[in-house]
Design an enzyme around this catalytic site. Structure first.
Site, PDB file in Angstrom:
ATOM      1  N   THR A 108       0.825  -1.206   0.000  1.00  0.00           N
ATOM      2  CA  THR A 108       0.000   0.000   0.000  1.00  0.00           C
ATOM      3  C   THR A 108       0.860   1.257   0.000  1.00  0.00           C
ATOM      4  O   THR A 108       2.008   1.236   0.472  1.00  0.00           O
ATOM      5  CB  THR A 108      -0.900  -0.007   1.260  1.00  0.00           C
ATOM      6  N   ASP A 109       0.283   2.366  -0.458  1.00  0.00           N
ATOM      7  CA  ASP A 109       1.006   3.647  -0.404  1.00  0.00           C
ATOM      8  C   ASP A 109       1.179   4.143   1.038  1.00  0.00           C
ATOM      9  O   ASP A 109       2.012   4.990   1.316  1.00  0.00           O
ATOM     10  CB  ASP A 109       0.317   4.709  -1.262  1.00  0.00           C
ATOM     11  N   GLU A 110       0.376   3.560   1.963  1.00  0.00           N
ATOM     12  CA  GLU A 110       0.416   4.064   3.342  1.00  0.00           C
ATOM     13  C   GLU A 110       1.753   3.812   4.030  1.00  0.00           C
ATOM     14  O   GLU A 110       2.061   4.442   5.047  1.00  0.00           O
ATOM     15  CB  GLU A 110      -0.721   3.451   4.170  1.00  0.00           C
ATOM     16  N   TYR A 141      -1.758  -0.482  11.044  1.00  0.00           N
ATOM     17  CA  TYR A 141      -1.949  -1.161   9.758  1.00  0.00           C
ATOM     18  C   TYR A 141      -0.745  -0.931   8.843  1.00  0.00           C
ATOM     19  O   TYR A 141      -0.133  -1.877   8.336  1.00  0.00           O
ATOM     20  CB  TYR A 141      -3.233  -0.660   9.063  1.00  0.00           C
ATOM     21  N   LYS A 175       2.146  -3.539   7.276  1.00  0.00           N
ATOM     22  CA  LYS A 175       2.407  -3.727   5.835  1.00  0.00           C
ATOM     23  C   LYS A 175       3.879  -3.388   5.528  1.00  0.00           C
ATOM     24  O   LYS A 175       4.530  -4.083   4.749  1.00  0.00           O
ATOM     25  CB  LYS A 175       1.479  -2.849   4.992  1.00  0.00           C
TER      26      LYS A 175
HETATM   27  P1  NAD Z   1     -10.049  -6.955   2.197  1.00  0.00           P
HETATM   28  O1  NAD Z   1     -10.038  -6.679   3.662  1.00  0.00           O
HETATM   29  O2  NAD Z   1     -11.241  -6.634   1.389  1.00  0.00           O
HETATM   30  O3  NAD Z   1      -9.745  -8.510   1.951  1.00  0.00           O
HETATM   31  C1  NAD Z   1      -8.767  -9.214   2.659  1.00  0.00           C
HETATM   32  C2  NAD Z   1      -8.979 -10.697   2.413  1.00  0.00           C
HETATM   33  O4  NAD Z   1      -7.947 -11.421   3.107  1.00  0.00           O
HETATM   34  C3  NAD Z   1     -10.314 -11.234   2.934  1.00  0.00           C
HETATM   35  O5  NAD Z   1     -10.916 -12.079   1.978  1.00  0.00           O
HETATM   36  C4  NAD Z   1      -9.930 -12.017   4.179  1.00  0.00           C
HETATM   37  O6  NAD Z   1     -10.802 -13.102   4.456  1.00  0.00           O
HETATM   38  C5  NAD Z   1      -8.533 -12.500   3.811  1.00  0.00           C
HETATM   39  N1  NAD Z   1      -7.709 -12.783   4.996  1.00  0.00           N
HETATM   40  C6  NAD Z   1      -7.511 -11.979   6.078  1.00  0.00           C
HETATM   41  N2  NAD Z   1      -6.695 -12.595   6.950  1.00  0.00           N
HETATM   42  C7  NAD Z   1      -6.354 -13.786   6.411  1.00  0.00           C
HETATM   43  C8  NAD Z   1      -5.531 -14.859   6.819  1.00  0.00           C
HETATM   44  N3  NAD Z   1      -4.884 -14.821   7.998  1.00  0.00           N
HETATM   45  N4  NAD Z   1      -5.384 -15.922   6.018  1.00  0.00           N
HETATM   46  C9  NAD Z   1      -6.037 -15.968   4.819  1.00  0.00           C
HETATM   47  N5  NAD Z   1      -6.849 -15.007   4.378  1.00  0.00           N
HETATM   48  C10 NAD Z   1      -6.999 -13.909   5.165  1.00  0.00           C
HETATM   49  O7  NAD Z   1      -8.749  -6.238   1.627  1.00  0.00           O
HETATM   50  P2  NAD Z   1      -8.530  -5.428   0.265  1.00  0.00           P
HETATM   51  O8  NAD Z   1      -8.972  -4.042   0.453  1.00  0.00           O
HETATM   52  O9  NAD Z   1      -9.036  -6.227  -0.857  1.00  0.00           O
HETATM   53  O10 NAD Z   1      -6.928  -5.408   0.224  1.00  0.00           O
HETATM   54  C11 NAD Z   1      -6.204  -6.505  -0.342  1.00  0.00           C
HETATM   55  C12 NAD Z   1      -4.718  -6.215  -0.240  1.00  0.00           C
HETATM   56  O11 NAD Z   1      -4.414  -5.031  -0.959  1.00  0.00           O
HETATM   57  C13 NAD Z   1      -4.209  -6.009   1.174  1.00  0.00           C
HETATM   58  O12 NAD Z   1      -2.945  -6.610   1.285  1.00  0.00           O
HETATM   59  C14 NAD Z   1      -4.115  -4.503   1.315  1.00  0.00           C
HETATM   60  O13 NAD Z   1      -3.111  -4.144   2.239  1.00  0.00           O
HETATM   61  C15 NAD Z   1      -3.740  -4.108  -0.103  1.00  0.00           C
HETATM   62  N6  NAD Z   1      -4.168  -2.760  -0.531  1.00  0.00           N
HETATM   63  C16 NAD Z   1      -5.464  -2.374  -0.390  1.00  0.00           C
HETATM   64  C17 NAD Z   1      -5.866  -1.116  -0.875  1.00  0.00           C
HETATM   65  C18 NAD Z   1      -7.299  -0.643  -0.766  1.00  0.00           C
HETATM   66  O14 NAD Z   1      -7.573   0.513  -1.079  1.00  0.00           O
HETATM   67  N7  NAD Z   1      -8.241  -1.467  -0.365  1.00  0.00           N
HETATM   68  C19 NAD Z   1      -4.917  -0.268  -1.468  1.00  0.00           C
HETATM   69  C20 NAD Z   1      -3.595  -0.707  -1.573  1.00  0.00           C
HETATM   70  C21 NAD Z   1      -3.235  -1.956  -1.115  1.00  0.00           C
HETATM   71  O1  DAU Z   2      -4.078   4.090   0.568  1.00  0.00           O
HETATM   72  C1  DAU Z   2      -4.326   2.708   0.481  1.00  0.00           C
HETATM   73  C2  DAU Z   2      -5.151   2.275   1.660  1.00  0.00           C
HETATM   74  O2  DAU Z   2      -6.450   2.801   1.472  1.00  0.00           O
HETATM   75  C3  DAU Z   2      -5.205   0.761   1.837  1.00  0.00           C
HETATM   76  O3  DAU Z   2      -3.912   0.278   2.112  1.00  0.00           O
HETATM   77  C4  DAU Z   2      -6.161   0.367   2.963  1.00  0.00           C
HETATM   78  O4  DAU Z   2      -6.272  -1.042   3.038  1.00  0.00           O
HETATM   79  C5  DAU Z   2      -7.507   0.983   2.675  1.00  0.00           C
HETATM   80  O5  DAU Z   2      -8.379   0.705   3.756  1.00  0.00           O
HETATM   81  C6  DAU Z   2      -7.398   2.498   2.464  1.00  0.00           C
HETATM   82  O6  DAU Z   2      -7.055   3.170   3.699  1.00  0.00           O
HETATM   83  P1  DAU Z   2      -7.757   4.549   4.135  1.00  0.00           P
HETATM   84  O7  DAU Z   2      -7.649   4.671   5.597  1.00  0.00           O
HETATM   85  O8  DAU Z   2      -7.299   5.679   3.299  1.00  0.00           O
HETATM   86  O9  DAU Z   2      -9.292   4.199   3.675  1.00  0.00           O
HETATM   87  P2  DAU Z   2     -10.700   4.462   4.379  1.00  0.00           P
HETATM   88  O10 DAU Z   2     -11.748   4.130   3.378  1.00  0.00           O
HETATM   89  O11 DAU Z   2     -10.785   3.809   5.719  1.00  0.00           O
HETATM   90  O12 DAU Z   2     -10.695   6.026   4.608  1.00  0.00           O
HETATM   91  C7  DAU Z   2     -10.550   6.926   3.532  1.00  0.00           C
HETATM   92  C8  DAU Z   2     -10.544   8.325   4.111  1.00  0.00           C
HETATM   93  O13 DAU Z   2     -11.840   8.622   4.633  1.00  0.00           O
HETATM   94  C9  DAU Z   2      -9.590   8.514   5.284  1.00  0.00           C
HETATM   95  O14 DAU Z   2      -9.039   9.815   5.241  1.00  0.00           O
HETATM   96  C10 DAU Z   2     -10.477   8.358   6.518  1.00  0.00           C
HETATM   97  C11 DAU Z   2     -11.795   8.914   6.035  1.00  0.00           C
HETATM   98  N1  DAU Z   2     -13.003   8.312   6.654  1.00  0.00           N
HETATM   99  C12 DAU Z   2     -13.095   6.953   6.662  1.00  0.00           C
HETATM  100  C13 DAU Z   2     -14.202   6.339   7.220  1.00  0.00           C
HETATM  101  C14 DAU Z   2     -14.304   4.822   7.267  1.00  0.00           C
HETATM  102  C15 DAU Z   2     -14.025   9.108   7.135  1.00  0.00           C
HETATM  103  O15 DAU Z   2     -13.938  10.343   7.094  1.00  0.00           O
HETATM  104  N2  DAU Z   2     -15.123   8.504   7.688  1.00  0.00           N
HETATM  105  C16 DAU Z   2     -15.249   7.152   7.775  1.00  0.00           C
HETATM  106  O16 DAU Z   2     -16.273   6.657   8.315  1.00  0.00           O
END
Ligand code: NAD
Ligand code: DAU
Length: 354
Positions: free
Chosen positions: A135-137, A160, A164
């Site tokens: 992730t970019d985080e 988190y 990562k």
């Molecule tokens: P998500 O939470 O929707 O899905 C995670 C999946 O992993 C789920 O299906 C869960 O059941 C499975 N899982 C969790 N723990 C596990 C374990 N111990 N063993 C096997 N399976 C397990 O997540 P997402 O948003 O789809 O993110 C997927 C990946 O991409 C993550 O690694 C996250 O860090 C990365 N990522 C997410 C975003 C985003 O915006 N969502 C952005 C950049 C990177």
């Molecule tokens: O940047 C990549 C990341 O983006 C991924 O690695 C993470 O898995 C993914 O969850 C996401 O993280 P963020 O914390 O940026 O996403 P989230 O949707 O939780 O929040 C987006 C923005 O909105 C953040 O600034 C927090 C804010 N927020 C979030 C929630 C859930 C609110 O203001 N209200 C809310 O209820």
């Protein structure tokens, strides 16, 4: 099941990005067995993959990536040549209340997978690949200027992102120490169908649908760089097959939005699609207590992947958001399933009673 000469192990394939990735690989690579290893936590849902579950080159295994026996068995029984590792605890707010779960899955789980890969592959590393989805985080928080490049030093600010970042360090260390062939991508915020409604965009759509307050942290001034999930899945496919070994690629949408502006945009799109009077959902916007240690801004410089692999996002934000809102409105059954049970308890703990 027919026998396959090659299998790709995708972890976390029942989650949001994982399900789009699994679908893409199953449909585009019928000569390869696509194994989806997922623990089915609250975030994993096999309904996300209904359309491909009968395909001959698809195999689902329910299991934990941190369970050595489970993971080693997969490598023993199938000709796994590559791992695309998405399984993770992924929600920042949950990492603030329960960091240990993030260390277990994101750090120990990643190392367990790499140990199993090393054991199975031995010195026979040609044509093998461990792909860490990050992730970019991990780069920390930006001020108003600049963007994250692949050279930006890691500076994670939440449990988190620290988990990562730790996993990424282990992947690079395994590459350096044991010669494990790896590639890493760091992506910005994804949005699209099948995202669990704890994340900002689906949570907002769900609350608009149910006419509940939309919680915006702080003053809504935080900025994220949004990318449509299918564009991320396409980048993953490209990097898996063509990315240079040991290389990192940043992936982003070049699409920065302040949370408050994004939420207003979502209100307007949803009102339009629901046929509600213009402006009616904006009154649901409620400013709430800020997230602890809330990162101000993320922005990705994706020029390396554009230049070296010819990738670019295809979906405009208006198109992607409209498609996403329409999907949630058309799939209320999916939404009702995932918000029944544990979700209510989580919501109450995070936001108080509604
Ligand atoms: P998500 O939470 O929707 O899905 C995670 C999946 O992993 C789920 O299906 C869960 O059941 C499975 N899982 C969790 N723990 C596990 C374990 N111990 N063993 C096997 N399976 C397990 O997540 P997402 O948003 O789809 O993110 C997927 C990946 O991409 C993550 O690694 C996250 O860090 C990365 N990522 C997410 C975003 C985003 O915006 N969502 C952005 C950049 C990177
Ligand atoms: O940047 C990549 C990341 O983006 C991924 O690695 C993470 O898995 C993914 O969850 C996401 O993280 P963020 O914390 O940026 O996403 P989230 O949707 O939780 O929040 C987006 C923005 O909105 C953040 O600034 C927090 C804010 N927020 C979030 C929630 C859930 C609110 O203001 N209200 C809310 O209820």
């Amino acid at each position: 099941m027919p026998s396959f000469r090659e299998a790709i192990l995708i972890t976390g394939g029942a989650g949001f990005i994982g399900s789009h990735t699994v679908r893409r690989f199953v449909n585009n690579h019928p000569d390869k067995l696509i194994i989806n290893l997922d623990k089915l936590t609250y975030a994993g849902n096999l309904e996300n993959l209904r359309d491909i579950e009968g395909k001959e080159n698809y195999l689902f295994i329910k299991g934990d990536i941190a369970d050595t026996e489970v993971v080693e068995k997969i490598f023993r029984e199938h000709p796994v040549t590559g791992v695309i590792h998405l399984a993770a605890e992924s929600h920042v707010d949950r990492s603030i209340t329960d960091p240990m779960a993030f260390i277990r899955t994101n750090v120990i789980g990643t190392v367990t997978l790499m140990n199993a890969a090393r054991k199975a592959w031995g010195d026979n590393l040609s044509g093998k690949r461990f792909y860490q989805i990050s992730t970019d985080e991990v780069y920390g928080s930006l001020g108003p200027e600049g963007r994250f490049t692949e050279e930006t030093p890691y500076d994670p600010q939440s449990p988190y992102s620290a988990s990562k970042a730790s996993a990424d360090h282990f992947v690079r260390a395994y590459g350096n120490t044991y010669g494990l062939p790896f590639v890493i991508t760091n992506c910005s915020n994804n949005y699209g169908p099948y995202q669990f409604p704890e994340k900002l965009i689906p949570l907002t759509i769900n609350n608009i649908l149910h006419e509940r307050p939309i919680p915006v942290y702080g003053q809504g001034e935080n900025i994220r760089d949004w990318l449509y999930v299918e564009d991320h899945a396409q980048a993953i496919e490209l990097v898996y097959f063509n990315g240079r070994e040991g290389r990192t690629y940043n992936i982003g949408g070049d699409n920065e939005w302040k949370n408050i502006d994004l939420v207003k945009k979502l209100c307007d799109i949803t009102d339009r699609l629901l046929g509600r009077p213009e402006g009616s959902s904006r009154r649901l916007i409620t400013f709430v207590k800020d997230r602890a240690g809330h990162d101000l801004r993320y922005a990705i410089d994706a020029s390396r992947i554009r230049r070296e692999l010819g990738w670019q996002p295809r979906t405009s934000f208006d198109e992607g958001l409209t498609r996403t809102v329409r999907w949630y409105l058309d799939n209320t059954e999916w939404l009702e399933h995932v918000i029944s049970g544990e979700y209510e308890k989580y919501y109450e703990k995070q936001y108080g009673r509604r």
